[in-house]
Design a protein around this motif. Structure first.
Motif, mmCIF file in Angstrom:
data_model
loop_
_atom_site.group_PDB
_atom_site.id
_atom_site.type_symbol
_atom_site.label_atom_id
_atom_site.label_comp_id
_atom_site.label_asym_id
_atom_site.label_seq_id
_atom_site.Cartn_x
_atom_site.Cartn_y
_atom_site.Cartn_z
ATOM 1 N N GLY A 1 74.460 37.295 88.655
ATOM 2 C CA GLY A 1 75.754 37.710 88.109
ATOM 3 C C GLY A 1 76.286 36.893 86.957
ATOM 4 N N HIS A 2 75.567 35.891 86.504
ATOM 5 C CA HIS A 2 76.028 35.102 85.356
ATOM 6 C C HIS A 2 75.588 35.764 84.047
ATOM 7 C CE1 HIS A 2 76.116 32.028 88.596
ATOM 8 N NE2 HIS A 2 77.196 31.627 87.949
ATOM 9 N N SER A 3 76.391 35.577 83.023
ATOM 10 C CA SER A 3 76.071 36.177 81.724
ATOM 11 C C SER A 3 74.843 35.523 81.112
ATOM 12 C CB SER A 3 77.267 36.023 80.786
ATOM 13 O OG SER A 3 77.035 36.655 79.558
ATOM 14 N N ASN A 4 73.967 36.347 80.521
ATOM 15 C CA ASN A 4 72.870 35.791 79.739
ATOM 16 C C ASN A 4 73.438 35.068 78.523
ATOM 17 O OD1 ASN A 4 70.746 36.745 81.348
ATOM 18 N ND2 ASN A 4 70.714 38.721 80.297
ATOM 19 N N LEU A 5 72.674 34.124 77.986
ATOM 20 C CA LEU A 5 73.096 33.372 76.813
ATOM 21 C C LEU A 5 72.218 33.746 75.623
ATOM 22 C CD1 LEU A 5 73.701 29.820 78.327
ATOM 23 C CD2 LEU A 5 75.391 31.585 77.828
ATOM 24 N N TRP A 6 72.863 33.997 74.493
ATOM 25 C CA TRP A 6 72.155 34.306 73.258
ATOM 26 C C TRP A 6 72.370 33.167 72.268
ATOM 27 C CZ3 TRP A 6 73.298 40.172 71.915
ATOM 28 C CH2 TRP A 6 72.685 40.981 72.895
ATOM 29 N N ALA A 7 71.270 32.578 71.830
ATOM 30 C CA ALA A 7 71.325 31.552 70.785
ATOM 31 C C ALA A 7 71.052 32.244 69.456
ATOM 32 C CB ALA A 7 70.292 30.456 71.058
ATOM 33 N N LEU A 8 72.128 32.607 68.757
ATOM 34 C CA LEU A 8 72.012 33.382 67.521
ATOM 35 C C LEU A 8 71.735 32.481 66.336
ATOM 36 C CD1 LEU A 8 75.034 35.854 67.915
ATOM 37 C CD2 LEU A 8 72.688 36.095 68.762
ATOM 38 N N ALA A 9 70.803 32.915 65.483
ATOM 39 C CA ALA A 9 70.569 32.202 64.228
ATOM 40 C C ALA A 9 71.796 32.378 63.352
ATOM 41 C CB ALA A 9 69.321 32.748 63.530
ATOM 42 N N MET A 10 72.385 31.263 62.937
ATOM 43 C CA MET A 10 73.599 31.344 62.137
ATOM 44 C C MET A 10 73.280 31.319 60.656
ATOM 45 S SD MET A 10 76.616 31.891 63.321
ATOM 46 C CE MET A 10 75.859 33.257 64.184
ATOM 47 N N PRO A 11 74.129 31.942 59.856
ATOM 48 C CA PRO A 11 73.865 32.013 58.415
ATOM 49 C C PRO A 11 73.606 30.640 57.812
ATOM 50 C CG PRO A 11 75.716 33.404 59.012
ATOM 51 C CD PRO A 11 75.374 32.614 60.234
ATOM 52 N N VAL A 12 72.631 30.585 56.947
ATOM 53 C CA VAL A 12 72.342 29.389 56.164
ATOM 54 C C VAL A 12 72.655 29.741 54.722
ATOM 55 C CG1 VAL A 12 70.583 27.745 55.450
ATOM 56 C CG2 VAL A 12 70.549 28.679 57.769
ATOM 57 N N PHE A 13 73.652 29.098 54.140
ATOM 58 C CA PHE A 13 74.093 29.459 52.809
ATOM 59 C C PHE A 13 73.194 28.832 51.750
ATOM 60 C CE2 PHE A 13 77.862 29.612 55.544
ATOM 61 C CZ PHE A 13 78.182 30.949 55.386
ATOM 62 N N GLY A 14 72.891 29.602 50.737
ATOM 63 C CA GLY A 14 72.016 29.152 49.662
ATOM 64 C C GLY A 14 71.177 30.310 49.173
ATOM 65 N N ALA A 15 70.653 30.172 47.980
ATOM 66 C CA ALA A 15 69.891 31.265 47.385
ATOM 67 C C ALA A 15 68.616 31.557 48.168
ATOM 68 C CB ALA A 15 69.549 30.922 45.942
ATOM 69 N N SER A 16 67.946 30.513 48.653
ATOM 70 C CA SER A 16 66.684 30.704 49.385
ATOM 71 C C SER A 16 66.680 29.825 50.626
ATOM 72 C CB SER A 16 65.493 30.348 48.481
ATOM 73 O OG SER A 16 65.451 31.156 47.337
ATOM 74 N N PRO A 17 67.396 30.240 51.672
ATOM 75 C CA PRO A 17 67.436 29.418 52.887
ATOM 76 C C PRO A 17 66.043 29.260 53.484
ATOM 77 C CG PRO A 17 68.307 31.613 53.308
ATOM 78 C CD PRO A 17 68.141 31.490 51.830
ATOM 79 N N ILE A 18 65.698 28.024 53.852
ATOM 80 C CA ILE A 18 64.388 27.735 54.418
ATOM 81 C C ILE A 18 64.537 27.501 55.909
ATOM 82 C CG2 ILE A 18 62.433 26.130 54.395
ATOM 83 C CD1 ILE A 18 63.103 25.549 51.468
ATOM 84 N N LEU A 19 63.843 28.288 56.709
ATOM 85 C CA LEU A 19 63.926 28.169 58.161
ATOM 86 C C LEU A 19 62.584 27.739 58.747
ATOM 87 C CD1 LEU A 19 66.087 31.336 58.955
ATOM 88 C CD2 LEU A 19 66.846 28.973 58.651
#
Length: 296
Positions: free
Chosen positions: A185-203
């Motif tokens: 009954g506990h909520s699942n957790l989502w680890a969302l990729a957050m915006p990386v500002f810049g012309a060419s974000p490197i992940l």
């Protein structure tokens, strides 16, 4: 496991300060006829105070992968598209894995960032007009900000005894947007990729011989520019946001060609080992080092 237990704490800290906020966002509905052979996702970003179109916006489609802990999903970007002169965006996804989310990010002409807008997607959808901003109608409540200067998180990934490559993603952990729960009954957790500002974000990262301020022979230094305001998400025809500043973790996984200890790692603390990666406007944080050992 420890890193995500820490992430749960971040979720709890954020969720004790909920702040509802009205919105002109329309319920998600299937868009009219289009040439997309997959799932068409579209919408229009507008400033919630001026109602003017946002031309410096980006729509990012992400998919989640369940980790070893059943209730936790780690998200990574699949594709992205910018807004046009009218603030409109449209992308065509060949498939929508479950779960998938659409993350909207934008900056104002001065380079300050709007709070991100996040919503779950399961099929072709037209989000209609999405009002971006930390205020609606007026901006008068204590602590309210329409936009804020992004925060900066720097850190280092090390590896031994060889150099490795992998992914490196700043993430924000929240309760699952689709309402999914664990068997108890506990909520699942989502680890969302957050915006990386810049012309060419490197992940991605690639550790190499060099001096990154540590003792390991191979390292990679990174810098991420992330939103300093917590995201908004749709609820009951409006939107909900968190009044607390956002907390982040840096999620890192070596590519499949490498095996290391641990197999994946997260930095959720600052370099002092005590303070979470909780950001405020313009903050400059140094994350705890991510260390991969016994790599082969």
């Amino acid at each position: 496991m420890k890193a995500f237990c820490r992430a749960v704490v971040l979720v709890w800290v954020a969720c004790i300060f909920p702040s509802g906020c009205g919105s002109n966002s329309k319920p998600i509905s299937a868009p009219p006829g289009n040439s997309c052979s997959g799932a068409a996702l579209s919408g229009t970003m507008r400033d919630s105070l001026t109602h003017q179109p946002i031309t410096q916006g980006m729509a990012i489609l992400e998919s989640g992968t369940q980790l070893g802990v059943p209730s936790i999903y780690s998200f990574a970007p699949m594709q992205q598209v910018g807004t046009n002169a009218q603030g409109e965006f449209s992308l065509c996804a060949q498939s929508l894995p479950s779960p998938s989310v659409l993350v909207l990010q934008a900056t104002d002409p001065g380079g300050k960032a709007y709070p991100p807008y996040v919503t779950a997607v399961t099929m072709a959808a037209d989000l209609g007009i999405v009002s971006m901003g930390g205020c609606t109608g007026v901006c008068g409540l204590a602590g309210e900000q329409q936009t804020a200067k992004p925060a900066t998180i720097t850190g280092v990934v090390t590896s031994s005894p060889i150099g490795i490559t992998g992914t490196l993603i700043p993430q924000y952990v929240m309760n699952a947007l689709d309402g999914s729960k664990t068997p108890d009954g506990h909520s699942n957790l989502w680890a969302l990729a957050m915006p990386v500002f810049g012309a060419s974000p490197i992940l991605t990262f690639s550790s190499a011989p060099g001096d990154c301020g540590g003792t390991e022979p191979f390292c990679f230094a990174y810098t991420f520019s992330v939103p300093a305001q917590s995201p908004f998400y749709p609820i009951d025809g409006g939107t909900m946001g968190m009044a607390a500043p956002p907390g982040y973790l840096i999620h890192s996984v070596p590519t499949a060609s490498f095996v290391c200890t641990p197999p994946l790692a997260d930095a959720s603390f600052q370099s002092d080992g005590k303070s979470f990666l909780v950001t405020t406007e313009g903050a400059q944080l140094i994350a705890q080092t991510i260390d991969f050992a016994n790599c082969r």
